[in-house]
Design a protein around this motif. Structure first.
Motif, PDB file in Angstrom:
ATOM      1  N   CYS A 126      -6.743 -10.828  -5.830  1.00 53.84           N
ATOM      2  CA  CYS A 126      -6.880 -10.686  -4.378  1.00 53.84           C
ATOM      3  C   CYS A 126      -6.953  -9.232  -3.920  1.00 53.84           C
ATOM      4  O   CYS A 126      -7.861  -8.839  -3.193  1.00 53.84           O
ATOM      5  CB  CYS A 126      -5.708 -11.380  -3.676  1.00 53.84           C
ATOM      6  N   VAL A 127      -6.004  -8.432  -4.356  1.00 52.64           N
ATOM      7  CA  VAL A 127      -5.944  -7.041  -3.909  1.00 52.64           C
ATOM      8  C   VAL A 127      -7.047  -6.220  -4.561  1.00 52.64           C
ATOM      9  O   VAL A 127      -7.570  -5.266  -3.976  1.00 52.64           O
ATOM     10  CB  VAL A 127      -4.558  -6.420  -4.222  1.00 52.64           C
ATOM     11  N   GLY A 128      -7.430  -6.619  -5.776  1.00 55.42           N
ATOM     12  CA  GLY A 128      -8.447  -5.872  -6.512  1.00 55.42           C
ATOM     13  C   GLY A 128      -9.804  -5.834  -5.848  1.00 55.42           C
ATOM     14  O   GLY A 128     -10.633  -4.976  -6.153  1.00 55.42           O
ATOM     15  N   VAL A 185      -5.557  -2.840   4.262  1.00 57.59           N
ATOM     16  CA  VAL A 185      -4.155  -3.231   4.111  1.00 57.59           C
ATOM     17  C   VAL A 185      -4.104  -4.690   3.671  1.00 57.59           C
ATOM     18  O   VAL A 185      -4.709  -5.560   4.298  1.00 57.59           O
ATOM     19  CB  VAL A 185      -3.385  -3.059   5.444  1.00 57.59           C
ATOM     20  N   TYR A 186      -3.380  -4.945   2.584  1.00 61.19           N
ATOM     21  CA  TYR A 186      -3.301  -6.319   2.070  1.00 61.19           C
ATOM     22  C   TYR A 186      -2.295  -7.127   2.880  1.00 61.19           C
ATOM     23  O   TYR A 186      -1.124  -6.767   2.967  1.00 61.19           O
ATOM     24  CB  TYR A 186      -2.908  -6.325   0.590  1.00 61.19           C
TER      25      TYR A 186
END
Length: 214
Positions: free
Chosen positions: A169-171, A178-179
């Protein structure tokens, strides 16, 4: 249907894309009557005496899902105080096994429906996102029910699951983003290659199990 009092033909559409047989409707109605103790609606306390659920590590989330208005296909979120037979059929449609004659489009729709139900179980605050820590906590809760797994091992696996979710997801984000949490689209990516179609079932609704409750 002699057993399914108040049942209407449009109930069958709840099991789209394929029709369900009158025997299956009658079968589910018997379970509904056992759970409700012959009342017209089921409340949360009706789940209290089910042995298979008593020691389930995510018992609260499972029961919550039956009353989650998002799963009942209502516009608003929040929880219903009680569910009727039609609501019960709606919830049970998420657990329906795949059929051999489903085409690719039907299978995709079927899979997304099941994963949306599962997503709602993780997204307990109804904000449309799951934080990485919430995801990790649910994984650890699930693993805590395994008597052969030590707490440290369960914690380690849950940490690994969270890191894997983060990498997926963050990648995909830019450095200035901002996650805020796992969206449903992210959730679909995380579950790619996992056979959710055959893994979602409700063993605690077996007739024999409920018969032992009273």
């Amino acid at each position: 249907l002699p057993c399914a009092q108040g049942a209407h033909p449009h109930h069958l559409s709840l099991f789209s894309p394929l029709a369900v047989t009158s025997e299956q409707i009658e079968h589910l109605h018997r379970r509904f009557k056992q759970l409700s103790r012959d009342q017209l609606t089921i409340r949360k306390e009706n789940f209290d005496s089910i042995p298979d659920l008593e020691f389930n590590p995510i018992r609260g989330k499972i029961v919550h899902a039956f009353f989650d208005k998002r799963n009942l296909r209502q516009e608003s979120d929040g929880l219903a105080d009680e569910i009727n037979f039609e609501d019960f059929l709606t919830i049970m449609s998420y657990f329906r096994p795949i059929e051999m004659n489903m085409d690719e489009e039907q299978l995709d729709h079927f899979r997304k429906k099941k994963l949306k139900f599962l997503f709602h179980m993780y997204d307990s605050d109804h904000d449309g996102k799951i934080t990485l820590q919430e995801y990790r906590n649910v994984v650890e809760e699930l693993l805590s029910g395994n008597p052969h797994l030590e707490k440290e091992s369960a914690r380690s696996i849950a940490d690994g699951a969270m890191m894997e979710a983060a990498s997926i997801c963050v990648g995909q984000m830019g450095p200035d983003q901002v996650y805020e949490g796992i969206t449903f689209e992210d959730f679909l990516k995380m579950w790619q290659g996992i056979d959710i179609e055959t893994k979602m079932h409700v063993r605690f609704l077996n007739m024999e199990t409920i018969a032992h409750c009273y």
